[in-house]
Design a protein around this motif. Structure first.
Motif, PDB file in Angstrom:
ATOM      1  N   LYS A   1      11.551  -7.249   0.552  1.00 33.14           N
ATOM      2  CA  LYS A   1      11.833  -6.078  -0.283  1.00 33.14           C
ATOM      3  C   LYS A   1      13.303  -6.047  -0.671  1.00 33.14           C
ATOM      4  O   LYS A   1      14.182  -6.327   0.144  1.00 33.14           O
ATOM      5  CB  LYS A   1      11.510  -4.785   0.466  1.00 33.14           C
TER       6      LYS A   1
ATOM      7  N   GLU B   1       8.507  -4.323   4.287  1.00 34.47           N
ATOM      8  CA  GLU B   1       8.472  -2.908   3.919  1.00 34.47           C
ATOM      9  C   GLU B   1       8.861  -1.990   5.078  1.00 34.47           C
ATOM     10  O   GLU B   1       9.553  -0.989   4.889  1.00 34.47           O
ATOM     11  CB  GLU B   1       7.075  -2.553   3.407  1.00 34.47           C
TER      12      GLU B   1
ATOM     13  N   ASN C   1      11.884   0.788   4.913  1.00 33.13           N
ATOM     14  CA  ASN C   1      11.556   2.194   5.151  1.00 33.13           C
ATOM     15  C   ASN C   1      12.293   2.749   6.367  1.00 33.13           C
ATOM     16  O   ASN C   1      12.758   3.896   6.346  1.00 33.13           O
ATOM     17  CB  ASN C   1      10.039   2.370   5.310  1.00 33.13           C
TER      18      ASN C   1
ATOM     19  N   ASP D   1       9.404  -5.248  -4.716  1.00 37.06           N
ATOM     20  CA  ASP D   1       8.927  -6.482  -4.107  1.00 37.06           C
ATOM     21  C   ASP D   1       9.753  -7.636  -4.664  1.00 37.06           C
ATOM     22  O   ASP D   1      10.177  -7.592  -5.822  1.00 37.06           O
ATOM     23  CB  ASP D   1       7.461  -6.751  -4.456  1.00 37.06           C
TER      24      ASP D   1
END
Length: 105
Positions: A7, A62, A66, A92
């Motif tokens: 990411k 991810e 996050n 992405d």
């Protein structure tokens, strides 16, 4: 097993402090950011004319991005009165295309 997509985080903000004060504050943040779990690298960005700064980050997955966005470093940035208009976008990575263009992934 499917490989997890890396990411990219693009984080930008405006600032209201002198550039030298911003540079010192960012240097103070560099080490803690370098220790963020799942962060592969960060490129620091600065536009002194528009008084904007930020970064482009590469995270391994991810969950890592996050965790960073919901963690202490970003929370502290969000409540800092010296910055405003904070914008975070997560993308992405397209690994095959990026390899062709020599991305450091």
């Amino acid at each position: 097993m499917k490989e997890m997509a890396k990411k990219i985080l693009q984080l930008n903000m405006k600032y209201k402090i002198p550039t030298d004060v911003l540079a010192k504050a960012f240097m103070d943040l560099a080490k803690p950011i370098s220790e963020v779990k799942g962060l592969e690298w960060k490129v620091w960005l600065h536009d002194p004319v528009k008084k904007m700064a930020g970064g482009i980050y590469l995270f391994k997955d991810e969950k890592s991005v996050n965790d960073y966005l919901n963690g202490k470093i970003v929370a502290d940035i969000m409540k800092n009165p010296a910055v405003s208009d904070i914008d975070a976008k997560v993308f992405d990575v397209l690994p095959e295309h990026s390899k062709v263009t020599r991305a450091p992934i």
